[in-house]
Design a protein around this motif. Structure first.
Motif, PDB file in Angstrom:
ATOM      1  N   ARG A   1       1.502 -23.780  14.940  1.00 40.63           N
ATOM      2  CA  ARG A   1       0.418 -24.535  14.603  1.00 40.63           C
ATOM      3  C   ARG A   1       0.959 -25.229  16.336  1.00 40.63           C
ATOM      4  O   ARG A   1       1.718 -25.500  16.206  1.00 40.63           O
ATOM      5  N   TRP A   2      -0.258 -25.856  16.903  1.00 41.40           N
ATOM      6  CA  TRP A   2      -0.068 -26.541  18.146  1.00 41.40           C
ATOM      7  C   TRP A   2      -1.066 -27.719  18.169  1.00 41.40           C
ATOM      8  O   TRP A   2      -2.117 -27.956  16.965  1.00 41.40           O
ATOM      9  N   GLN A   3      -0.446 -28.772  19.046  1.00 41.28           N
ATOM     10  CA  GLN A   3      -1.345 -29.980  19.023  1.00 41.28           C
ATOM     11  C   GLN A   3      -1.471 -29.875  20.931  1.00 41.28           C
ATOM     12  O   GLN A   3       0.169 -29.497  21.796  1.00 41.28           O
ATOM     13  N   PHE A   4      -2.930 -30.033  21.524  1.00 36.97           N
ATOM     14  CA  PHE A   4      -3.005 -30.326  22.980  1.00 36.97           C
ATOM     15  C   PHE A   4      -3.376 -31.215  23.780  1.00 36.97           C
ATOM     16  O   PHE A   4      -4.044 -31.935  22.571  1.00 36.97           O
ATOM     17  N   VAL A   5      -2.648 -32.400  24.194  1.00 41.40           N
ATOM     18  CA  VAL A   5      -3.352 -33.293  24.351  1.00 41.40           C
ATOM     19  C   VAL A   5      -3.062 -33.733  26.035  1.00 41.40           C
ATOM     20  O   VAL A   5      -2.335 -32.671  26.751  1.00 41.40           O
ATOM     21  N   GLY A   6      -4.109 -35.097  26.648  1.00 37.72           N
ATOM     22  CA  GLY A   6      -3.885 -35.007  27.950  1.00 37.72           C
ATOM     23  C   GLY A   6      -5.043 -35.999  28.475  1.00 37.72           C
ATOM     24  O   GLY A   6      -6.220 -36.021  27.495  1.00 37.72           O
TER      25      GLY A   6
ATOM     26  N   ALA B   1      -9.734 -38.972  27.343  1.00 35.21           N
ATOM     27  CA  ALA B   1      -8.514 -38.443  26.480  1.00 35.21           C
ATOM     28  C   ALA B   1      -8.902 -37.422  25.423  1.00 35.21           C
ATOM     29  O   ALA B   1      -9.272 -37.739  25.427  1.00 35.21           O
ATOM     30  N   ILE B   2      -7.800 -36.176  25.789  1.00 33.17           N
ATOM     31  CA  ILE B   2      -8.782 -35.084  24.634  1.00 33.17           C
ATOM     32  C   ILE B   2      -7.095 -34.691  23.857  1.00 33.17           C
ATOM     33  O   ILE B   2      -6.204 -35.142  24.556  1.00 33.17           O
ATOM     34  N   LYS B   3      -6.923 -34.755  22.664  1.00 36.54           N
ATOM     35  CA  LYS B   3      -6.111 -34.188  21.828  1.00 36.54           C
ATOM     36  C   LYS B   3      -6.604 -33.223  20.546  1.00 36.54           C
ATOM     37  O   LYS B   3      -7.786 -33.910  19.732  1.00 36.54           O
ATOM     38  N   PHE B   4      -6.658 -32.213  20.321  1.00 37.80           N
ATOM     39  CA  PHE B   4      -6.945 -31.469  19.656  1.00 37.80           C
ATOM     40  C   PHE B   4      -5.634 -30.703  19.094  1.00 37.80           C
ATOM     41  O   PHE B   4      -4.796 -30.380  19.679  1.00 37.80           O
ATOM     42  N   GLU B   5      -6.183 -29.616  18.155  1.00 35.94           N
ATOM     43  CA  GLU B   5      -4.626 -29.619  17.328  1.00 35.94           C
ATOM     44  C   GLU B   5      -5.407 -27.220  16.909  1.00 35.94           C
ATOM     45  O   GLU B   5      -6.544 -27.694  17.090  1.00 35.94           O
ATOM     46  N   GLY B   6      -3.919 -26.725  16.935  1.00 35.58           N
ATOM     47  CA  GLY B   6      -4.892 -25.376  16.810  1.00 35.58           C
ATOM     48  C   GLY B   6      -3.301 -24.359  16.314  1.00 35.58           C
ATOM     49  O   GLY B   6      -2.519 -25.014  16.557  1.00 35.58           O
TER      50      GLY B   6
ATOM     51  N   TYR C   1      -7.183 -20.502  17.779  1.00 38.10           N
ATOM     52  CA  TYR C   1      -7.812 -20.552  17.251  1.00 38.10           C
ATOM     53  C   TYR C   1      -7.471 -22.212  17.238  1.00 38.10           C
ATOM     54  O   TYR C   1      -6.948 -22.409  16.484  1.00 38.10           O
ATOM     55  N   TYR C   2      -8.603 -22.583  17.828  1.00 37.45           N
ATOM     56  CA  TYR C   2      -9.136 -24.598  17.075  1.00 37.45           C
ATOM     57  C   TYR C   2     -10.177 -24.898  16.788  1.00 37.45           C
ATOM     58  O   TYR C   2     -11.222 -23.910  16.739  1.00 37.45           O
ATOM     59  N   ASP C   3     -10.486 -26.306  16.969  1.00 42.33           N
ATOM     60  CA  ASP C   3     -11.231 -26.906  16.212  1.00 42.33           C
ATOM     61  C   ASP C   3     -12.200 -26.474  18.127  1.00 42.33           C
ATOM     62  O   ASP C   3     -12.235 -28.478  17.796  1.00 42.33           O
ATOM     63  N   SER C   4     -13.117 -25.951  18.718  1.00 42.29           N
ATOM     64  CA  SER C   4     -13.514 -26.277  19.774  1.00 42.29           C
ATOM     65  C   SER C   4     -14.550 -27.443  19.244  1.00 42.29           C
ATOM     66  O   SER C   4     -15.067 -28.410  20.600  1.00 42.29           O
ATOM     67  N   LYS C   5     -15.337 -27.751  18.955  1.00 41.02           N
ATOM     68  CA  LYS C   5     -16.661 -28.646  18.403  1.00 41.02           C
ATOM     69  C   LYS C   5     -16.473 -30.361  18.321  1.00 41.02           C
ATOM     70  O   LYS C   5     -16.075 -31.579  18.803  1.00 41.02           O
ATOM     71  N   LYS C   6     -14.477 -30.381  18.171  1.00 40.22           N
ATOM     72  CA  LYS C   6     -13.669 -31.436  18.652  1.00 40.22           C
ATOM     73  C   LYS C   6     -13.663 -31.403  19.863  1.00 40.22           C
ATOM     74  O   LYS C   6     -14.086 -32.323  20.559  1.00 40.22           O
TER      75      LYS C   6
ATOM     76  N   GLU D   1     -16.527 -32.927  21.673  1.00 43.21           N
ATOM     77  CA  GLU D   1     -16.698 -33.922  21.498  1.00 43.21           C
ATOM     78  C   GLU D   1     -15.754 -35.200  22.068  1.00 43.21           C
ATOM     79  O   GLU D   1     -16.622 -35.434  22.662  1.00 43.21           O
ATOM     80  N   GLU D   2     -15.083 -34.856  21.931  1.00 44.04           N
ATOM     81  CA  GLU D   2     -13.965 -35.348  22.900  1.00 44.04           C
ATOM     82  C   GLU D   2     -14.064 -35.490  24.475  1.00 44.04           C
ATOM     83  O   GLU D   2     -13.541 -36.244  25.683  1.00 44.04           O
ATOM     84  N   LEU D   3     -14.799 -34.531  25.281  1.00 40.90           N
ATOM     85  CA  LEU D   3     -15.120 -34.066  26.598  1.00 40.90           C
ATOM     86  C   LEU D   3     -16.310 -34.800  27.245  1.00 40.90           C
ATOM     87  O   LEU D   3     -17.105 -34.692  27.750  1.00 40.90           O
ATOM     88  N   LYS D   4     -17.487 -34.829  26.001  1.00 39.64           N
ATOM     89  CA  LYS D   4     -18.022 -35.443  26.166  1.00 39.64           C
ATOM     90  C   LYS D   4     -18.388 -36.790  27.409  1.00 39.64           C
ATOM     91  O   LYS D   4     -17.802 -38.008  26.407  1.00 39.64           O
ATOM     92  N   PRO D   5     -18.667 -37.126  27.938  1.00 39.68           N
ATOM     93  CA  PRO D   5     -18.954 -38.152  28.589  1.00 39.68           C
ATOM     94  C   PRO D   5     -19.052 -39.853  27.985  1.00 39.68           C
ATOM     95  O   PRO D   5     -18.489 -40.632  28.654  1.00 39.68           O
ATOM     96  N   GLU D   6     -19.754 -39.888  27.460  1.00 39.20           N
ATOM     97  CA  GLU D   6     -20.229 -40.828  26.651  1.00 39.20           C
ATOM     98  C   GLU D   6     -18.556 -41.446  25.739  1.00 39.20           C
ATOM     99  O   GLU D   6     -19.371 -42.388  25.717  1.00 39.20           O
TER     100      GLU D   6
END
Length: 158
Positions: free
Chosen positions: A101-106, A121-126, A143-148, A151-156
């Motif tokens: 299991r991992w976490q990706f942040v940045g 900022a993005i932070k997701f796990e997989g 394998y990760y939650d691409s929907k999350k 959402e984090e990448l949306k400009p708003e």
């Protein structure tokens, strides 16, 4: 004497298996370290020439070291130049396969898949499954939650 030979043979055999497991895990750790050093070419040196990279969110595997370096590793590093990819649990490994299991942040401060940077900022796990043969990664499945992530990448969402 026969018992001693069997015991010695077993010790050598099991120590060799432990080293094989350890070396696969060490390859994965070195690969992650190259990602975290933001060095796509160094990470790619740990891939076999015919590596297959499967991202469950994308669906289509990326084949070959050069393509994986450019389309996966380089693309992520360009999009998130301060990325940090860490194992969040103890890895599980057996022979040539390492799973963890991992976490990706940045911060998304670079173009991502043709979209301009959002500076979010993005932070997701997989979870990743990685196969290693002869010191090179031959297959990686993420394998990760691409929907999350979307959402984090949306400009708003700044």
């Amino acid at each position: 004497m026969k018992t001693l030979k069997v015991a010695l043979f077993s010790a050598v055999l099991f120590s060799g298996l432990a080293q094989a497991h350890s070396s696969s895990l060490e390859v994965v750790k070195a690969y992650m370290a190259a990602w975290n050093a933001h060095d796509a070419s160094k990470a790619a040196t740990l891939l076999s020439s015919d590596v297959v990279y499967y991202d469950a969110a994308a669906g289509e595997p990326v084949k070959g070291r050069d393509n994986a370096e450019k389309e996966v590793i380089g693309a992520f590093i360009h999009a998130v130049p301060d990325l940090k990819w860490t194992m969040t649990d103890k890895p599980v490994y057996d022979k040539d396969t390492v799973a963890f299991r991992w976490q990706f942040v940045g911060k998304n401060s670079g173009e991502w898949a043709g979209s301009p940077a959002t500076n979010n900022a993005i932070k997701f796990e997989g979870v990743s499954y990685i196969r290693v043969k002869d010191g090179k990664i031959t297959w990686q499945g993420d394998y990760y939650d691409s929907k999350k992530l979307d959402e984090e990448l949306k400009p708003e969402n700044k």
